[in-house]
Design an enzyme around this catalytic site. Sequence first.
Site, mmCIF file in Angstrom:
data_model
loop_
_atom_site.group_PDB
_atom_site.id
_atom_site.type_symbol
_atom_site.label_atom_id
_atom_site.label_comp_id
_atom_site.label_asym_id
_atom_site.label_seq_id
_atom_site.Cartn_x
_atom_site.Cartn_y
_atom_site.Cartn_z
ATOM 1 N N HIS A 1 0.829 -1.206 0.000
ATOM 2 C CA HIS A 1 0.000 0.000 0.000
ATOM 3 C C HIS A 1 0.867 1.261 0.000
ATOM 4 O O HIS A 1 2.008 1.226 -0.417
ATOM 5 C CB HIS A 1 -0.990 -0.038 1.167
ATOM 6 C CG HIS A 1 -1.752 -1.332 1.222
ATOM 7 N ND1 HIS A 1 -2.804 -1.609 0.391
ATOM 8 C CD2 HIS A 1 -1.558 -2.462 1.976
ATOM 9 C CE1 HIS A 1 -3.254 -2.838 0.641
ATOM 10 N NE2 HIS A 1 -2.510 -3.385 1.594
ATOM 11 N N GLU B 1 -2.352 0.316 7.779
ATOM 12 C CA GLU B 1 -1.477 -0.757 7.319
ATOM 13 C C GLU B 1 -0.264 -0.199 6.576
ATOM 14 O O GLU B 1 0.859 -0.688 6.733
ATOM 15 C CB GLU B 1 -2.255 -1.708 6.407
ATOM 16 C CG GLU B 1 -1.421 -2.860 5.857
ATOM 17 C CD GLU B 1 -2.184 -3.757 4.898
ATOM 18 O OE1 GLU B 1 -1.606 -4.757 4.439
ATOM 19 O OE2 GLU B 1 -3.354 -3.437 4.588
ATOM 20 N N GLU C 1 1.350 -11.782 5.458
ATOM 21 C CA GLU C 1 0.367 -11.056 6.266
ATOM 22 C C GLU C 1 0.786 -11.268 7.719
ATOM 23 O O GLU C 1 0.618 -12.349 8.281
ATOM 24 C CB GLU C 1 -1.046 -11.589 6.019
ATOM 25 C CG GLU C 1 -1.571 -11.344 4.610
ATOM 26 C CD GLU C 1 -2.121 -9.933 4.410
ATOM 27 O OE1 GLU C 1 -1.974 -9.108 5.338
ATOM 28 O OE2 GLU C 1 -2.697 -9.667 3.339
ATOM 29 N N HIS D 1 2.614 -7.119 4.497
ATOM 30 C CA HIS D 1 1.236 -6.667 4.699
ATOM 31 C C HIS D 1 0.765 -6.978 6.112
ATOM 32 O O HIS D 1 1.358 -7.793 6.820
ATOM 33 C CB HIS D 1 0.294 -7.342 3.695
ATOM 34 C CG HIS D 1 0.498 -6.897 2.284
ATOM 35 N ND1 HIS D 1 -0.288 -5.942 1.684
ATOM 36 C CD2 HIS D 1 1.411 -7.269 1.354
ATOM 37 C CE1 HIS D 1 0.126 -5.748 0.445
ATOM 38 N NE2 HIS D 1 1.165 -6.537 0.219
#
Length: 511
Positions: free
Chosen positions: A343, A358, A473, A411
């Site tokens: 992101h 995030e 993640e 992430h």
Amino acid sequence: MVKKYSLLLLSIILIFGAFMPHGKSVAATESITISTDFVNVRGGPGLSYPLIEKVYRDEKYPIVKEQGDWIEIQLASGQTGWLVNWLVTKETNSNNMGAHPNSEPTDNTGIVNGDTLNMRTEPSATSPVIGKLTYGTSVSIYAKQDNWLEVGFSNLRGWVSSEFIDSQSTSVSSGPTQKSKFTGTVTANSLSVRSSASLNSTLIGSVTMGQSFTILEENNSWAKIEYKSGSFGWVAGWFLEKDAMKSQARQAVKESIITIIYSGTNIRNRPDVQSDVVERANQGDTYTVKSIINDWYEIILNNGKTGYIAGWLVSTNGTNPQIVKPGAEEYLKNKTIVLDPGHGGTDKGATGASGTYEKDLTLLTAQRLSDKLIAAGANVYVTRTNDSYLQLASRVNMARNYNADAFISLHYDSNIDPSVRGMTGYYYHSYQQSLAESIFASTIGQTKMQSRGVRFGDFHVIRENSQKAVLMELGYLSNPAEEMIIKSSGFQENAASGLYDGLARYFKENP
């Protein structure tokens, strides 16, 4: 009548499937069980074929035939479809080449110490997968060849990597073990103690910097110690300073000058790659050496205070020895690694229960990991170094343009259920799986997070990536308790250390 017709149709399909001219035919009683959350079923044996259905974890389907890495299965609707073989567990009868029903029983047993372990037809990472074993499964051990063990479970028999089996008997050795008479002093802030000489083995305790232990045995890069009275375990040997080196600890030196080799080199507050950075130096900067502590120089900073710099990042001018890179770092030196903080900019990613973005956490994790990798001599590229937006294709292009040895996309997760928590590793192509498993196992061990396993994931940055790429993640921002943990400096440091150690382990096994 309909039911009878369906059964007749299924029988005809299975009978004709056994005589199809292409692919490997299998007996109708063979089946597969889905071993990940979901798998795409396609109209043919390839990713270019259309998606016809999704199947889900623990569902069972009969096998029609196999072709390469693909298995054709019989769906509940009577239709057949194809899925990849590394996302399922194969159950076979005595007609399968992997089954040995008449094998003699053996007293040699072992326990699987990894989350999932591929069982293959031959002792080679390129041979077909015939099944998967899960953590804690007990297996019979029949033979050993190089770093592979032939094992049996239920009516299935095949070859697995010996690193992921803890032997319960002495007949089959899982690796060369040597007795040692050294004493070792812990050089890491916190060092995990494990049940066997593997990053995937059970975590049974921890020791801290400065503690000294007698090294009872050594196995590759691992050392067995008595970490508390009557309790024994294995630690990573590259975080132990052996007694033969102790004459170098806090070694006073004659006046000497060191010169920085790389711009952006970290100067730390303690002689350890996990300690805080007090400032960064540029190529050509010089400092006076005050003392040598293990593999680090204690130097005098411009403000009169002291700091520590890794000896393998500088050149010396004087009588002091040139320090070379120790331990795990040797496996990372000159490797090209692309880090991808997920992101950024207008794309905030997930938002935590208390408002954490995030995009901010992924950048923080990437910066910490980058520092460690650069200190180890790796060539590190970060897809974004500030709060900016970068298209997914551009991130993938960096991996290709730099011919990356590894690409790691970082992430943090979210779910509408705030109780969901844990860490997940993803890969898309089969050639990415071992990297994902290595990094995931090490990061779980370092952070103590709940394990959600390593899975197939259809994400652009790994799907379109021709390099060995994984997506991690690292925790759930939607879980209020986990959000507090993952945004802490302690977690960030442990996550970066786990990712670092996982890369080192991977490159050690895949030089």
